[in-house]
Design a protein around this motif. Structure first.
Motif, PDB file in Angstrom:
ATOM      1  N   ALA A   1       0.808  -1.221   0.000  1.00  0.00           N
ATOM      2  CA  ALA A   1       0.000   0.000   0.000  1.00  0.00           C
ATOM      3  C   ALA A   1       0.836   1.264   0.000  1.00  0.00           C
ATOM      4  O   ALA A   1       0.345   2.332  -0.314  1.00  0.00           O
ATOM      5  CB  ALA A   1      -0.913   0.010   1.228  1.00  0.00           C
ATOM      6  N   THR A   2       2.122   1.163   0.342  1.00  0.00           N
ATOM      7  CA  THR A   2       2.925   2.371   0.484  1.00  0.00           C
ATOM      8  C   THR A   2       3.887   2.572  -0.674  1.00  0.00           C
ATOM      9  O   THR A   2       4.673   3.507  -0.672  1.00  0.00           O
ATOM     10  CB  THR A   2       3.756   2.319   1.778  1.00  0.00           C
ATOM     11  N   LYS A   3       3.835   1.694  -1.652  1.00  0.00           N
ATOM     12  CA  LYS A   3       4.816   1.769  -2.731  1.00  0.00           C
ATOM     13  C   LYS A   3       4.321   2.685  -3.839  1.00  0.00           C
ATOM     14  O   LYS A   3       3.252   2.475  -4.404  1.00  0.00           O
ATOM     15  CB  LYS A   3       5.099   0.370  -3.295  1.00  0.00           C
TER      16      LYS A   3
ATOM     17  N   ARG B   1     -15.210  -0.134  -2.713  1.00  0.00           N
ATOM     18  CA  ARG B   1     -14.547  -0.289  -4.004  1.00  0.00           C
ATOM     19  C   ARG B   1     -13.077   0.107  -4.007  1.00  0.00           C
ATOM     20  O   ARG B   1     -12.286  -0.470  -4.754  1.00  0.00           O
ATOM     21  CB  ARG B   1     -15.286   0.545  -5.061  1.00  0.00           C
ATOM     22  N   THR B   2     -12.715   1.074  -3.171  1.00  0.00           N
ATOM     23  CA  THR B   2     -11.369   1.640  -3.240  1.00  0.00           C
ATOM     24  C   THR B   2     -10.712   1.644  -1.874  1.00  0.00           C
ATOM     25  O   THR B   2     -11.313   2.130  -0.905  1.00  0.00           O
ATOM     26  CB  THR B   2     -11.417   3.082  -3.783  1.00  0.00           C
ATOM     27  N   PRO B   3      -9.488   1.125  -1.739  1.00  0.00           N
ATOM     28  CA  PRO B   3      -8.762   1.249  -0.471  1.00  0.00           C
ATOM     29  C   PRO B   3      -8.449   2.721  -0.205  1.00  0.00           C
ATOM     30  O   PRO B   3      -7.874   3.406  -1.055  1.00  0.00           O
ATOM     31  CB  PRO B   3      -7.486   0.442  -0.698  1.00  0.00           C
ATOM     32  N   VAL B   4      -8.831   3.202   0.952  1.00  0.00           N
ATOM     33  CA  VAL B   4      -8.614   4.606   1.296  1.00  0.00           C
ATOM     34  C   VAL B   4      -7.594   4.738   2.430  1.00  0.00           C
ATOM     35  O   VAL B   4      -6.631   5.494   2.342  1.00  0.00           O
ATOM     36  CB  VAL B   4      -9.938   5.276   1.704  1.00  0.00           C
TER      37      VAL B   4
ATOM     38  N   LEU C   1     -15.017  -3.765   9.087  1.00  0.00           N
ATOM     39  CA  LEU C   1     -14.114  -2.692   9.518  1.00  0.00           C
ATOM     40  C   LEU C   1     -14.463  -1.401   8.775  1.00  0.00           C
ATOM     41  O   LEU C   1     -13.663  -0.893   7.991  1.00  0.00           O
ATOM     42  CB  LEU C   1     -12.660  -3.088   9.252  1.00  0.00           C
ATOM     43  N   PRO C   2     -15.655  -0.841   9.008  1.00  0.00           N
ATOM     44  CA  PRO C   2     -16.070   0.334   8.236  1.00  0.00           C
ATOM     45  C   PRO C   2     -15.184   1.557   8.452  1.00  0.00           C
ATOM     46  O   PRO C   2     -15.063   2.388   7.545  1.00  0.00           O
ATOM     47  CB  PRO C   2     -17.501   0.591   8.726  1.00  0.00           C
ATOM     48  N   ASN C   3     -14.565   1.679   9.607  1.00  0.00           N
ATOM     49  CA  ASN C   3     -13.702   2.842   9.851  1.00  0.00           C
ATOM     50  C   ASN C   3     -12.424   2.782   9.023  1.00  0.00           C
ATOM     51  O   ASN C   3     -11.902   3.822   8.611  1.00  0.00           O
ATOM     52  CB  ASN C   3     -13.359   2.951  11.333  1.00  0.00           C
ATOM     53  N   LEU C   4     -11.917   1.574   8.788  1.00  0.00           N
ATOM     54  CA  LEU C   4     -10.711   1.425   7.983  1.00  0.00           C
ATOM     55  C   LEU C   4     -11.030   1.317   6.496  1.00  0.00           C
ATOM     56  O   LEU C   4     -10.204   1.657   5.647  1.00  0.00           O
ATOM     57  CB  LEU C   4      -9.928   0.185   8.426  1.00  0.00           C
ATOM     58  N   PHE C   5     -12.231   0.823   6.190  1.00  0.00           N
ATOM     59  CA  PHE C   5     -12.632   0.630   4.797  1.00  0.00           C
ATOM     60  C   PHE C   5     -13.982   1.312   4.557  1.00  0.00           C
ATOM     61  O   PHE C   5     -15.018   0.652   4.431  1.00  0.00           O
ATOM     62  CB  PHE C   5     -12.705  -0.862   4.458  1.00  0.00           C
TER      63      PHE C   5
ATOM     64  N   ARG D   1      -3.143  -3.875   6.067  1.00  0.00           N
ATOM     65  CA  ARG D   1      -1.984  -2.981   6.081  1.00  0.00           C
ATOM     66  C   ARG D   1      -2.446  -1.538   5.943  1.00  0.00           C
ATOM     67  O   ARG D   1      -3.191  -1.198   5.037  1.00  0.00           O
ATOM     68  CB  ARG D   1      -1.046  -3.306   4.907  1.00  0.00           C
ATOM     69  N   MET D   2      -1.986  -0.689   6.854  1.00  0.00           N
ATOM     70  CA  MET D   2      -2.323   0.722   6.768  1.00  0.00           C
ATOM     71  C   MET D   2      -1.590   1.366   5.607  1.00  0.00           C
ATOM     72  O   MET D   2      -0.461   1.008   5.291  1.00  0.00           O
ATOM     73  CB  MET D   2      -1.963   1.437   8.075  1.00  0.00           C
ATOM     74  N   MET D   3      -2.248   2.326   4.965  1.00  0.00           N
ATOM     75  CA  MET D   3      -1.647   3.035   3.851  1.00  0.00           C
ATOM     76  C   MET D   3      -1.021   4.341   4.333  1.00  0.00           C
ATOM     77  O   MET D   3      -1.437   4.915   5.316  1.00  0.00           O
ATOM     78  CB  MET D   3      -2.725   3.347   2.793  1.00  0.00           C
ATOM     79  N   GLY D   4      -0.010   4.797   3.559  1.00  0.00           N
ATOM     80  CA  GLY D   4       0.612   6.068   3.878  1.00  0.00           C
ATOM     81  C   GLY D   4       1.695   5.949   4.923  1.00  0.00           C
ATOM     82  O   GLY D   4       1.971   4.905   5.473  1.00  0.00           O
TER      83      GLY D   4
END
Length: 342
Positions: free
Chosen positions: A104-106, A300-303, A292-296, A339-342
């Motif tokens: 997610a971070t690449k 449709r799109t990983p945020v 996991l609505p807070n994380l997702f 995996r968390m993004m950013g």
């Protein structure tokens, strides 16, 4: 559109062909050498389990052990950065949890390549003393503890898929032991033959989907020393049906939120009709959004986070039932690392 069986088989073969480069050293406190012992290097299947390496590691480090006669192979356990690794998890899952490069971070292929190179080979430490009894169940010389843990996990997955464990319970003794042997030997044809007995046919939907989500949590201070900390995990499991019922369109979904409930036959008034509903296959995105609505927040799109399975980011649009059929680990479970993004 559902994928063809040939495509699902191809994905499964690719997963079973997946390997990790491991570099395993002996715990310094158990070595008779002043400097670090030479590591044991191996390319190891992602679907395999670390204890299967213990006989080879005990033989490899025999001459380096302070007291080689005091320990047996089944006394061995593994750690990564001082974290005892749970032996009942496949090595691919352990790597994704503790060391895998985060897709997610690449931001570029070059960055992704350099990150993966930095995390491989995966450097582990093997110990033959000081078993961490509070964290790990002890192994036995005959390998029955490991075999039973695997079969119990298969039973759990079978019960979730079918609402009963009759499938695994009705397997012959040869097939029951053969399933574990197929995973140990990375024998996909033998595994598929037995697993096809357990899996419902493609025309017969699963009752529920065997999925576990892993959320790595921030390190928590050790009770012995507040300055020491170790990572922890949160494992989430919830009944997941193969289909989800939604209004016919997003606009109807919005209306359905504000429409009053339809009156019963015995109630006065006319009320507005409810929007028509339809069922559609669960996707990875719909499952993550519901659990996991807070994380997702989006289906449709990983945020904020990405789902990772077998070292790769899973498409949010992927059918969960198809993922279970072609991408589950040997015990029938789909283990998704968040995996968390950013």
């Amino acid at each position: 559109m559902a994928m063809e069986q040939a495509t699902l088989n191809s994905i499964q073969k690719t997963i079973w062909d997946g390997h990790l480069s491991l570099s395993i050293t002996l715990a310094p406190s158990e070595s008779r050498k002043f400097d670090q012992t030479d590591p044991y290097l191996i390319s190891y299947p992602r679907i395999s389990y670390l204890p299967s390496l213990l006989p080879r590691l005990k033989a490899f480090f025999h001459s380096s052990l302070i007291d080689p006669a005091a320990y047996s192979p089944h006394d061995g356990w593994f750690s990564f950065e001082n974290v005892a690794l749970k032996w009942h998890y496949p090595v691919g899952l352990l790597y994704d949890l503790y060391a895998g490069a985060d897709p997610a971070t690449k931001s570029s292929d070059t960055e992704s390549s350099s990150s993966k190179d930095a995390s491989l080979p995966w450097r582990l430490v093997v110990h033959f003393s000081d078993w961490p009894g509070e964290e790990l169940v002890r192994l036995d010389a005959q390998g029955m503890v490991m075999h039973d843990a695997f079969i119990n996990s298969v039973k759990e997955a079978d019960f979730i898929r079918n609402g009963t464990a009759k499938g695994i319970m009705s397997l012959s003794k040869d097939d029951s032991s053969g399933l574990w042997k197929a995973v140990q030997d990375v024998d996909l044809p033998a595994f598929q033959r037995i697993m096809n007995i357990l899996l419902p046919s493609p025309s017969q939907p699963f009752r529920n989907l065997p999925i576990r989500l892993f959320l790595p949590l921030p390190p928590k201070p050790s009770s012995d020393s507040p300055s020491d900390s170790s990572p922890s995990l949160k494992v989430i499991q919830s009944p997941i049906p193969p289909t989800i019922t939604l209004p016919q369109s997003q606009s109807q979904m919005s209306q359905s939120i504000i429409l009053p409930p339809a009156p019963s036959r015995n109630s006065p008034g006319t009320g507005s009709p409810q929007p028509p509903l339809h069922s559609q296959p669960q996707t990875i995105g719909s499952v993550l959004h519901s659990i996991l609505p807070n994380l997702f927040p989006s289906r449709r799109t990983p945020v904020l986070a990405k789902p990772v399975l077998h070292g790769a980011a899973v498409p949010m649009s992927a059918s969960v039932e198809e993922v279970v059929r072609c991408s589950a680990y040997g015990d029938g479970w789909v283990y998704i690392v968040v995996r968390m993004m950013g």
